[in-house]
Design a protein around this motif. Structure first.
Motif, short mmCIF file in Angstrom:
data_model
loop_
_atom_site.label_atom_id
_atom_site.label_comp_id
_atom_site.label_asym_id
_atom_site.label_seq_id
_atom_site.Cartn_x
_atom_site.Cartn_y
_atom_site.Cartn_z
N ALA A 17 0.82 -1.22 0.00
CA ALA A 17 0.00 0.00 0.00
C ALA A 17 0.85 1.27 0.00
CB ALA A 17 -0.95 0.00 1.19
N VAL A 18 1.74 1.41 0.96
CA VAL A 18 2.47 2.66 1.12
C VAL A 18 3.41 2.93 -0.05
CG1 VAL A 18 4.14 3.88 2.58
CG2 VAL A 18 2.29 2.59 3.63
N CYS A 21 1.62 3.64 -3.32
CA CYS A 21 0.99 4.97 -3.27
C CYS A 21 2.03 6.06 -3.49
CB CYS A 21 0.27 5.19 -1.95
SG CYS A 21 -1.28 4.31 -1.83
N SER A 33 3.11 5.98 -7.12
CA SER A 33 2.04 6.54 -7.95
C SER A 33 2.03 8.06 -7.84
CB SER A 33 0.71 5.96 -7.49
OG SER A 33 -0.36 6.62 -8.12
N TYR A 34 2.15 8.56 -6.63
CA TYR A 34 2.18 10.01 -6.41
C TYR A 34 3.35 10.64 -7.15
CZ TYR A 34 2.74 14.46 -4.03
OH TYR A 34 2.90 15.79 -3.76
#
Length: 178
Positions: free
Chosen positions: A129-130, A133, A136-137
């Motif tokens: 998850a982290v 993310c 992606s950011y």
């Protein structure tokens, strides 16, 4: 303390029992050693642990080292009987030692289970998850930063160049009058 056996390496009180095929961690016959090296199997769950130095990374150096002198101290001029002082020291030390062992025997495995689950969840969230993310950011922000950079270079660069040319013709001199 037992004396080390003649086959034991320097510093160890005993060696792991060696079977005919060899110890699973340190094979003593060539065929088994070759099989293990061919497979290149490294299982972190069966690694040997150090039963002497149980805090090799010194996680609890400043927290848990509590001795009798750190908790109970009699200042000069206020001393109890020597026998009471010695008995108090022994009681404190033995109680702390055995109560810790009792608590770790009762709660050690359940706490290890809880912390294992916690760190498994933490690792799972970080991996699945982290980090995705954040990646992606960073990909999205890179696209936005290019558009922003184009806008700055298109509109602001000419304006600042013009302002810079206007102020470049200004000359200032300093004179000292006496």
């Amino acid at each position: 303390a037992r004396s080390p056996s003649p086959s034991a390496p320097q510093g160890f009180l005993y060696t792991a029992p060696i079977r005919e095929q060899g110890n699973i961690y340190k094979p003593n016959n060539k065929m088994m050693a070759d099989e293990l090296s061919e497979k290149a199997v490294h299982d972190v769950h069966t690694k040997e642990i150090d039963l002497v130095n149980r805090d090799p990374k010194h996680l609890n150096d400043d927290v848990v080292k509590i001795d009798f002198e750190d908790v109970i101290a009699e200042p000069e001029g206020t001393h109890s009987f020597d026998g009471i002082w010695k008995a108090s020291f022994t009681t404190f030390t033995v109680t702390k030692y055995w109560f810790y062992r009792l608590l770790s025997a009762i709660f050690g495995i359940p706490m290890a289970l809880i912390w294992g689950i916690y760190f498994a969840i933490l690792s799972f969230l970080h991996i699945w998850a982290v980090v995705p993310c954040i990646r992606s950011y960073l990909i999205e922000i890179q696209c936005i930063s290019r558009v922003y950079s184009i806008c700055i270079h298109t509109f602001c660069d000419p304006l600042f160049e013009a302002i810079g040319k206007m102020f470049s013709s200004i000359r200032a001199t300093v004179r000292k009058e006496i």
